[in-house]
Design an enzyme around this catalytic site. Structure first.
Site, mmCIF file in Angstrom:
data_model
loop_
_atom_site.group_PDB
_atom_site.id
_atom_site.type_symbol
_atom_site.label_atom_id
_atom_site.label_comp_id
_atom_site.label_asym_id
_atom_site.label_seq_id
_atom_site.Cartn_x
_atom_site.Cartn_y
_atom_site.Cartn_z
ATOM 1 N N SER A 136 6.194 0.717 -17.424
ATOM 2 C CA SER A 136 6.407 1.654 -16.319
ATOM 3 C C SER A 136 5.271 1.567 -15.309
ATOM 4 C CB SER A 136 6.552 3.083 -16.849
ATOM 5 O OG SER A 136 5.346 3.503 -17.456
ATOM 6 N N GLY A 137 4.778 0.370 -15.070
ATOM 7 C CA GLY A 137 3.792 0.164 -14.009
ATOM 8 C C GLY A 137 4.499 -0.011 -12.677
ATOM 9 N N LEU A 187 8.455 0.589 -11.989
ATOM 10 C CA LEU A 187 8.782 1.739 -11.149
ATOM 11 C C LEU A 187 9.590 1.334 -9.924
ATOM 12 C CD1 LEU A 187 5.747 4.119 -10.616
ATOM 13 C CD2 LEU A 187 7.962 4.627 -11.600
ATOM 14 N N GLU A 188 9.140 0.261 -9.269
ATOM 15 C CA GLU A 188 9.859 -0.169 -8.071
ATOM 16 C C GLU A 188 11.291 -0.560 -8.415
ATOM 17 O OE1 GLU A 188 6.180 -1.655 -5.221
ATOM 18 O OE2 GLU A 188 7.723 -3.094 -5.743
ATOM 19 N N HIS A 190 -2.933 -9.149 -1.717
ATOM 20 C CA HIS A 190 -3.945 -9.040 -0.673
ATOM 21 C C HIS A 190 -5.363 -9.176 -1.225
ATOM 22 C CE1 HIS A 190 -2.508 -5.000 -1.838
ATOM 23 N NE2 HIS A 190 -3.787 -4.735 -1.945
ATOM 24 N N MET A 236 -5.012 -7.865 -9.675
ATOM 25 C CA MET A 236 -3.876 -8.752 -9.411
ATOM 26 C C MET A 236 -2.971 -8.207 -8.321
ATOM 27 S SD MET A 236 -3.260 -9.877 -13.366
ATOM 28 C CE MET A 236 -2.132 -11.241 -13.167
ATOM 29 N N HIS A 239 -1.128 14.144 16.746
ATOM 30 C CA HIS A 239 -0.297 15.221 16.202
ATOM 31 C C HIS A 239 1.092 15.136 16.816
ATOM 32 C CE1 HIS A 239 0.864 19.106 14.643
ATOM 33 N NE2 HIS A 239 1.320 19.411 15.849
ATOM 34 N N THR A 280 -3.842 -20.399 -8.398
ATOM 35 C CA THR A 280 -2.545 -20.739 -8.975
ATOM 36 C C THR A 280 -1.729 -19.531 -9.422
ATOM 37 O OG1 THR A 280 -3.783 -21.126 -11.000
ATOM 38 C CG2 THR A 280 -3.124 -23.060 -9.746
ATOM 39 N N ILE A 304 5.755 -2.589 -11.142
ATOM 40 C CA ILE A 304 6.966 -3.411 -11.066
ATOM 41 C C ILE A 304 8.142 -2.639 -11.634
ATOM 42 C CG2 ILE A 304 8.020 -5.582 -11.787
ATOM 43 C CD1 ILE A 304 5.198 -6.767 -12.009
#
EC number: 1.8.1.4
Lengths: 472, 567
Positions: B260-261, B265-266, B410, B407, B537, B222, B263
Site C-alpha cells: 500500500s505504498g 495507492l495510485e 526526479h 527512488m 488570493h 540503469t 504505487i
C-alpha cells in the site's frame, strides 16, 4: 444514509461532557465541574466550535477495552471546521463505543462509555447494548432488552449476563474485521459487499453469492436488503428471534425487533416515491368457473391471478419497469410476480419468476413449493427479492378493497380484494348477479402514468373475464 | 534505461513499502521540454545550483568558453567521450542534458526503450490513467456535482481508449526525450552497457558483436524493475506488476493490491474509479506505512474507507497463483509476525506493488571490484561508486534507483546534475531532504523532508525542540470554491531557528503545492522569511501561506533572517 438523527439521547442530561478538546496549543473551552461520581462515565460529543451542532467520528484512536490515561487522545472528531483529537478527562478504560467511526452525533450526546476499572467494562457494555443500537441504522443491533435506563449511575447488575450475548451480536456492527478472514467458516464477499453489509446490517452468512465462484457481491447484499424492504424478509435471511404474539404486556414499551426496524425504515423510505392509485372492478365468474374446473389438478387461485397479471404485463412493459435513481428507469427483462404471504411474525414475498412463460400447472406447483419454503424459512434470496411486480391479496379475510404501499425498487403493486357476488346493472338494462373483485394498483408515477395503469387494468380485465388463455 | 523484466532472486527489500523511496516511482520529466526547445548557446548560464545542506545561497555562473573549451581540450585523446551514461531514463537524460550544457562530449547507452521506467512503465502512463480516474471520480460524485449545481448523465468509459491515452502519452514523451537528446548532440548508443574496466564500457545487442567505448567518466543510471517476492507467480494477465497494469488490458471486478505504498495507492485510485473493488494486502500493521502517520490516517479516511476497498494488514502473501481453468486468482496470507496461515483470498486479479528492485545485473561491476548490496550499487554522498574494499572508484558514478538512495525519477535527474557539476569542477552535494515526493491519488499526497516521527527522533538525538503547525483545506477559499475542503498541510519546524524540517500535504493539487516548501528547504529559507512572501488570493497556495504564518517561533527569533530588498 444520514445517521445524525439516530443517536440515542437517553443519557444526555445526566452529566456534563467528560471530554475536553485539544487544540494545537492547548486552549480549551471552560467546562463545568463534573458532578456525578459514577464509576462509569459517558463520553460526550464535544463542541469544538461555537457553530458546531453535530460532529462526525473520524476515528477511534482507542478500542473497546483499552486503558486510557487522562490527557490521552481517544477519538478524532470532525467538526464543521476541522478535525480534532479529543482527549480523555479521566483515567480509566474505554468500555464501550456507542457511535462508530464514520457516523455523526449531536453535540452533547453520548458517544462512548468510560469505565473506571477493568471489572466495570462488562457492566458498561451491558448498558451500551441495553440502549437501542444508536448509530448504525442497521438492523443488526441487539435491541432485545426492552428496558430503558433512566440513570447511568445505578446499574442493574442482573442485567449484565442477560445482555452479554446480545453485545456480541451488536459488535458485528462496529467491528472492522472482515467476516471472511475469521477462521473457520469462510464467506467470500467482495470488498464493497462487505462494506455494504456492514453499513446496512445485513448478515453475509445468510446470503447466496451470485458472483464468480459463488462470491457475494454488492448486488446480493442489496437484494437481501430489498427482500427486507418488501416486508420482513429478514426472517428468512437470519434466524430472527420472532416475538411470540401471546402474552402481550400492556403498557410496556417494546423496542423493534430487527425485522420490525427494517420494515419501519423501508416503509419510511417508500415515502420518497411519488405514488398514485388506480382501482378497477373485475367480473370473475369465468375465472371462478375455470378455477373450479382445474382445481383438482393442483391449480391455486394465487397462481391463476399471478399468471393473468403476468400475461397483462407482457403487453404493458412500463408497468413492469422500475425506477431506482430518479433519473432513469429499467424495463425489466423478466416478469417476476411477487406475492405477499403472511408468515409467522411477519410477511414475505415469494416470487414466481417468469410467470408469463411458465404454464399454470407448473406455476401452481412452484407456488406451493415457495410457500412451504417460506414457512420453513428456507427461501433463497432470489426467491423473495427478485420480484418486478407485487400482488397482495387480502380477499381471503373478506376485505373488499384496500391500498398497498409500493415496495421500493419496484414499479407497481396490486392490492386484491375478495371476490363477492354483486348486483349489477348490465348494458342491456337488466339487473343481474355477478361475482366481482376489486383491485387497487399503487404505482410509481415517475415512470408509470394513469393511462398506463388504466390500459394495463383493461387488459387484465379482458384476461380475467375470458380466462381460457391462462391454461395454455 | 535497461529495463527488461528479469526474474530477481536477490534477497529482497522488505515486502511492504516501509520506505517510501524504495517503492516509489514518481517522476517529473521537468527538463525534457526545456532541453528540446532552446539551443544551448541561448540558454541561461545561471545554473540553479542546489547548496549542500548550507544556508548560503550560491549562484554559480559559468563562462561557457572557459569550461567547455577547457574540458574538451583537456580530455585525453584516448577517450571517445567525456561522459558515458548507461541508461536513458530520467536520470540519464537529466545528466546528459546538463553535461551538454557544460560542454561535455556525451553518449548515452540504452538497451531497451528510451525514457526508462518513468516514461514507459511508470509515472508518465500512470498519470494518464490517474487523469482519467480523477475525472471519472468527479463525474460519479453525484453529491459533489449537485453541490456545484451541475447535472451530468451517467459517466462511462471505453477501456481501450483509456489504455491508448496512456500509451500515446508515453510515446509522445519518449519522442520528446529522444529528440531533445539528439538535438543537443548526445550520441545514443543502442545495446546493453557493461563496464569492462576503468573508464571502459562495451555495449551491443545480445548476440551481436560488442562495441567498446572509452570515457573519462561513467555514470550508471540503469534504474529498477518491479520487485516480485518469492512465491508469487506473475503471469502478466491476472497476476501482474505495474508494468502490465499500465497497459490496462482489463479492469477486473475485484483486484488485490499487494503493498500500500505509492504505487499501490495510485492504482487503487485508478481501479476503483473504473469500477473495480480493491483489497489491499500490507505487511506492516498500518496502511501507507511510509507516510507521515497523521497524513496516512487522513489519507486512509479519504482514499480507502469510503471507497470500495478493504484491506488486510500485518500479513504476507506467501503464494499467489494466477487464474486458470475457471479458478480465480488465489492468494495465501500468513501473519507477518507469527507466520501462521491466516486466510486465503480468491480474487479476479492481483497487482504486485511491493516496491522496486535495482536493475544492476550484467553491468560488469565484478570487473571493477564492486559488490552490490541487495542489488543496489553502493555510493557516497557524491554518487561516487564504492568498491568492495570501501574505496572510491575514480570516474565512476551511480545515480537514480540503481543506488537506492531515494527512488524517485526526479531524484535520479538531480543526482545526475550533481555529478555533472562535480565533473566540471564544482563540488556539489545534493540535499536529499529537499527532494519532494508526491502520490497522485485524488486528492493528492505530497511531502518533503522529515516525517514527524523522524523529526522527533532527530530532535531528541541532537537536542533541539520541534514544533508542528497545521492548516486545513477547509479554511481555504479556493478549496471551498472547488468543494474540495478535505485536506491538511503540516509543517514540522524548529521554533528556535525557524528551520523547516518537513512539510506534508494531503489535499487537492498537493503535488503542485509542495514545491514552495521543497524550494525553501533547498535554499535554506526559514519560516520567519517565507511567512512574509505574498501568495495570490484566492489560491490553494494560501494553505501554505497560512501554514507558515501559523508557525510560532521563540520570541528572540521573530525577525526576518534575511533583509528584504526594496526595489
Amino acid at each position: 444514509m444520514s445517521h445524525s438523527h439516530l443517536l440515542h439521547t437517553t443519557f444526555v442530561p445526566t452529566a456534563p461532557p467528560s471530554l475536553r478538546r485539544r487544540l494545537g496549543v492547548g486552549a480549551h473551552l471552560p467546562r463545568k465541574p463534573h458532578l456525578i461520581q459514577s464509576k462509569i462515565r459517558e463520553i460526550f460529543m464535544p463542541a469544538l466550535s461555537s457553530t458546531m451542532t453535530e460532529g462526525k467520528i473520524v476515528s477511534w484512536v482507542k478500542s473497546e477495552g483499552d486503558k486510557l490515561a487522562k490527557g490521552e487522545s481517544v477519538v478524532v472528531v470532525e467538526s464543521d471546521k476541522a478535525d480534532m483529537d479529543v482527549e480523555s478527562f479521566y483515567d480509566g478504560y474505554l468500555a464501550a463505543i456507542i457511535v462508530d467511526e464514520g457516523l455523526s452525533a449531536a453535540v452533547g450526546s453520548t458517544i462512548a462509555l468510560l469505565a473506571e476499572t477493568e471489572e466495570e467494562i462488562a457492566l458498561a457494555q451491558s448498558k451500551k447494548s441495553s440502549s437501542p443500537a444508536p448509530a448504525s441504522a442497521s438492523a443488526a443491533g441487539g435491541n432485545d432488552a426492552p428496558m430503558v435506563l433512566e440513570e447511568m449511575p445505578s446499574p442493574v447488575p442482573a442485567a449484565a449476563p442477560a445482555v452479554a450475548s446480545v453485545s456480541s451480536n451488536a459488535s458485528a456492527v462496529g467491528s472492522a474485521v472482515h467476516p471472511a478472514s475469521e477462521g473457520g467458516k469462510r464467506v467470500v464477499a467482495s470488498p464493497y459487499a462487505k462494506k455494504l453489509a456492514k453499513d446496512l446490517g445485513v448478515d453475509l452468512k445468510g446470503i447466496v453469492g451470485s458472483g464468480p465462484n459463488g462470491r457475494v457481491v454488492a448486488k446480493d447484499v442489496e437484494a437481501a436488503l430489498a427482500a427486507v424492504n418488501v416486508g420482513g424478509g429478514s426472517a428468512a435471511t437470519t434466524a430472527a428471534e420472532v416475538a411470540k404474539p401471546s402474552g402481550v404486556e400492556l403498557g410496556s414499551v417494546v423496542p423493534f425487533t430487527t425485522m420490525q426496524s427494517a420494515v419501519s425504515r423501508n416503509m419510511v423510505e417508500s415515502l420518497a416515491v411519488p405514488t398514485f392509485r388506480v382501482g378497477y372492478t373485475f367480473t370473475t365468474d369465468a375465472l371462478d368457473a375455470l378455477y373450479k374446473k382445474i382445481k383438482s389438478k393442483g391449480v391455486t387461485m394465487t397462481a391463476l391471478l399471478a399468471k393473468a397479471t403476468a400475461l397483462a404485463l407482457v403487453q404493458h412493459p412500463v408497468v413492469n419497469s422500475s425506477c431506482r435513481d430518479g433519473k432513469s428507469f429499467t424495463y425489466n427483462s423478466h416478469i417476476n410476480v411477487a406475492v405477499a404471504v403472511a408468515i409467522d411474525g411477519g410477511l414475505i414475498t415469494p416470487v414466481l419468476q417468469d410467470a408469463d412463460k411458465i404454464d399454470i400447472y407448473s406455476l401452481s406447483r412452484k407456488w406451493k413449493e415457495l410457500v412451504d419454503k417460506a414457512r420453513a424459512k428456507q427461501l433463497q434470496p432470489q426467491e423473495y427479492n427478485s420480484g418486478t411486480f407485487t400482488l397482495s391479496n387480502l380477499g381471503m379475510f373478506g376485505v373488499d378493497r384496500f391500498d398497498a404501499i409500493l415496495p421500493p425498487g419496484t414499479g407497481a403493486i396490486m392490492a386484491v380484494g375478495a371476490s363477492e357476488p354483486a348486483l349489477v346493472g348490465t348494458k342491456d338494462g337488466r339487473i343481474g348477479l355477478k361475482t366481482q373483485m376489486q383491485v387497487n394498483v399503487t404505482a410509481d408515477h415517475r415512470v408509470i402514468y394513469g393511462a398506463d395503469l388504466a390500459a394495463f387494468l383493461q387488459t387484465l380485465a379482458k384476461i380475467i373475464e375470458d380466462p381460457n388463455d391462462l391454461t395454455l | 534505461m535497461h529495463a527488461s523484466i528479469l526474474p530477481l532472486s536477490t534477497s529482497n527489500p522488505p515486502y511492504s513499502t516501509l520506505r517510501p523511496h524504495s517503492s516509489s516511482r514518481l517522476c517529473g520529466l521537468q527538463r525534457e521540454a526545456f532541453g528540446f526547445c532552446s539551443p544551448p548557446q541561448f540558454r541561461s548560464r545561471n545554473l540553479r545550483a542546489v547548496p549542500a545542506k548550507t544556508h548560503s545561497r550560491r549562484l554559480s555562473v559559468f563562462s561557457t568558453s572557459n569550461t567547455a573549451a577547457g574540458n574538451r581540450s583537456s580530455a585525453p585523446a584516448s577517450f571517445d567521450y567525456d561522459l558515458v551514461i548507461i541508461g536513458a531514463g530520467v536520470g540519464g537524460h537529466g545528466a546528459a542534458l546538463h553535461a551538454v550544457e557544460k560542454g561535455l562530449k556525451t553518449a548515452i547507452i540504452e538497451g531497451d526503450v528510451m525514457g526508462g521506467t518513468c516514461v514507459n512503465r511508470g509515472c508518465v502512463p500512470s498519470k494518464a490513467l490517474l487523469a482519467v480516474s480523477g475525472r471519472m471520480r468527479e463525474l460519479q460524485d453525484e453529491h459533489h456535482l449537485k453541490a456545484l449545481g451541475l447535472q451530468v448523465a451517467a459517466a462511462g468509459y471505453d477501456r481501450q481508449a483509456v489504455a491508448d491515452h496512456a500509451n500515446n502519452l508515453a510515446s509522445r514523451i519518449r519522442g520528446n526525450l529522444t529528440n531533445s537528446l539528439k538535438a543537443l548532440g548526445v550520441d545514443i548508443l543502442t545495446g546493453f552497457g557493461t563496464i569492462v574496466g576503468p573508464q571502459k564500457v562495451k555495449y551491443g545487442k545480445i548476440g551481436s558483436s560488442d562495441n567498446v567505448v572509452t570515457a573519462k567518466d561513467i555514470i550508471i543510471a540503469t534504474g529498477s524493475v518491479p520487485f516480485v517476492p518469492r512465491g508469487i507467480e506473475v503471469d502478466g494477465k491476472t497476476v501482474i506488476t505495474s508494468d502490465h497494469a499500465l497497459k490496462l488490458e482489463f479492469v477486473p471486478d475485484w483486484i488485490a493490491i499487494v503493498g500500500s505504498g505509492y504505487i499501490g495507492l495510485e492504482f487503487s485510485d485508478v481501479y476503483t474509479a473504473l469500477g473495480s473493488e480493491v483489497t489491499f494486502i500490507e505487511a506492516m500493521d498500518q496502511l501507507m506505512p511510509g507516510f507521515d502517520p497523521e497524513i496516512g490516517k487522513l489519507a486512509q479516511r479519504v482514499l480507502i474507507n469510503p471507497r470500495k476497498i478493504d484491506y488486510h494488514t500485518g500479513v504476507f502473501a506467501t503464494k499467489i497463483t494466477p487464474a486458470k481453468d475457471g479458478k480465480p486468482v488465489t492468494i495465501e496470507l500468513i501473519d507477518a509476525k507469527t507466520k501462521e496461515p491466516k486466510d486465503t483470498l480468491e480474487v479476479d486479479a492481483a497487482l504486485i506493488a511491493t516496491g522496486r528492485a535495482p536493475f544492476t545485473k550484467g553491468l560488469g561491476l565484478e570487473n571493477i571490484n564492486v559488490e552490490t548490496q541487495r542489488g543496489f550499487v553502493p555510493v557516497d554522498e557524491r554518487m561516487r561508486v564504492i568498491d568492495a574494499d570501501g574505496n572510491l572508484i575514480p570516474h565512476l558514478y551511480c545515480i537514480g534507483d540503481a543506488n537506492g538512495k531515494l527512488m524517485l525519477a526526479h531524484t535520479a535527474s538531480a543526482q545526475g546534475i550533481s555529478v555533472v557539476e562535480q565533473l566540471t569542477g564544482n563540488d556539489h552535494v545534493l540535499n536529499h531532504l529537499s527532494i519532494p515526493a508526491a502520490c497522485f491519488t485524488h486528492p493528492e499526497i505530497s511531502m518533503v523532508g522529515l516525517t514527524e516521527p523522524q523529526a522527533r527522533e532527530k530532535a531528541e538525538n541532537q537536542g533541539f525542540e520541534i514544533s508542528i503547525a497545521k492548516t486545513s483545506f477547509k479554511a481555504n477559499t479556493k478549496a471551498l470554491a472547488e468543494n474540495e475542503g478535505e485536506g491538511l498541510a503540516k509543517l514540522i519546524y524548529r521554533p528556535d531557528t525557524g528551520e523547516i524540517l518537513g512539510v506534508h500535504i494531503f489535499g487537492m493539487h498537493a503535488a503542485d503545492l509542495i514545491h514552495e516548501a521543497s524550494n525553501a528547504i533547498a535554499l535554506g529559507t526559514r519560516v520567519q522569511d517565507i511567512k512574509f512572501a505574498v501568495h495570490a488570493h484566492p489560491t490553494l497556495s494560501e494553505v501554505l501561506d497560512e501554514l507558515y504564518k501559523s508557525a510560532k517561533l521563540n520570541s528572540h527569533n521573530t525577525k526576518p533572517a534575511s533583509e528584504p530588498v526594496a526595489v
